[in-house]
Design an enzyme around this catalytic site. Structure first.
Site, PDB file in Angstrom:
ATOM      1  N   SER A 197       0.852  -1.188   0.000  1.00  0.00           N
ATOM      2  CA  SER A 197       0.000   0.000   0.000  1.00  0.00           C
ATOM      3  C   SER A 197       0.887   1.237   0.000  1.00  0.00           C
ATOM      4  O   SER A 197       2.081   1.160   0.339  1.00  0.00           O
ATOM      5  CB  SER A 197      -0.878   0.002   1.260  1.00  0.00           C
ATOM      6  N   TYR A 232      -3.655  -0.536  10.025  1.00  0.00           N
ATOM      7  CA  TYR A 232      -3.482  -0.783   8.596  1.00  0.00           C
ATOM      8  C   TYR A 232      -2.089  -0.337   8.150  1.00  0.00           C
ATOM      9  O   TYR A 232      -1.393  -1.048   7.408  1.00  0.00           O
ATOM     10  CB  TYR A 232      -4.562  -0.039   7.809  1.00  0.00           C
TER      11      TYR A 232
END
Length: 251
Positions: free
Chosen positions: A143, A156
């Site tokens: 990510s 996250y």
């Protein structure tokens, strides 16, 4: 184009019921691969139908990425169905949002289990098989938050930072054994996971202002990257994190 041909290969993809995972799974099939979908439910039915329509084999293997016993046993089921595993794409993940001071321990554990621990366990299980066969391709989905901290997503960010470092660590051990371990870092993608961001007028504007490509990413933007990293074209690419972000990280 033989460098990108995946005919005869078996690919395992997690989280392929929709969005980025679906696009990548179908893309791998378009390049010639048969595909095993590791899914928690019947969410992969549409993906399976699209892959089968291409003339490729596709099977759904039930697997809840939050259940580590299921994760550990999932590739045994793939072996039984396909007889081998050539490509692993760790795409499945979850998101929880809250200010760090309010972020619950349960949410932390849930995100780290699904987004990092299950990735390691699947890499480990696939790696054992690929080491015996002397070749294989592992592609982890990282990510932008592998590089940046984000806002109100501490678990996250921690998990995706871990995915990037795990990718490099496994590559260091396995590159000499014929296994390519790499990652793709998607930018801001127009998917269900980012619905809240898309609907937040201020954040959505801020995000768009920083993307040189002047648009959010689409699921199909991931297809070329995953085929490349799964194919012989990337045989000398190891431990790399490929950003598919419209230029975000270069701004």
């Amino acid at each position: 184009m033989q460098y990108f041909n995946l005919t005869g290969q078996t690919a395992v993809v997690t989280g392929a019921g929709r969005g980025l995972g679906q696009a990548m799974a179908v893309g791998l099939a378009e390049a010639g691969a048969d595909v095993a979908l590791l899914q928690r439910s019947s969410a992969g039915l549409e993906t399976r139908e699209r892959i089968q329509a291409l003339g490729r084999r596709c099977e759904i293997v039930p697997c809840d990425l939050s259940d580590m016993q299921q994760v550990k046993g999932a590739l045994n089921q793939v072996d039984a169905l396909f007889g081998k595993i050539d490509i692993l794409v760790n795409n499945g993940g979850i998101q929880r949002r809250a200010p760090a001071v309010d972020f619950s321990e349960q949410d932390w554990d849930d995100v780290l289990d699904v987004n990092l621990k299950s990735v390691f366990l699947l890499c480990q299980e696939a790696g054992r098989r690929m080491i015996r066969g002397g070749r294989g391709k592992i592609i982890n989905i990282a990510s932008l938050l592998s590089f940046q901290g984000g806002i109100t997503v501490p678990a996250y960010a921690a998990a995706k930072g871990g995915v990037m470092q795990l990718t490099k660590a496994l590559s260091n051990e396995w590159a000499g054994l014929g296994i390519n371990v790499n990652a793709i870092a998607p930018g801001y993608m127009d998917t269900d996971m980012n619905t809240a961001l898309k609907h937040n007028e201020t954040r959505s504007r801020q995000i768009m202002e920083r993307i040189p490509a002047e648009r959010w990413g689409r699921a199909e933007d991931m297809v070329g990257a995953v085929i490349y990293l799964a194919s012989p074209a990337s045989d000398y690419v190891h431990g790399h994190v490929l950003a598919v972000d419209g230029g975000w990280l270069g701004r």
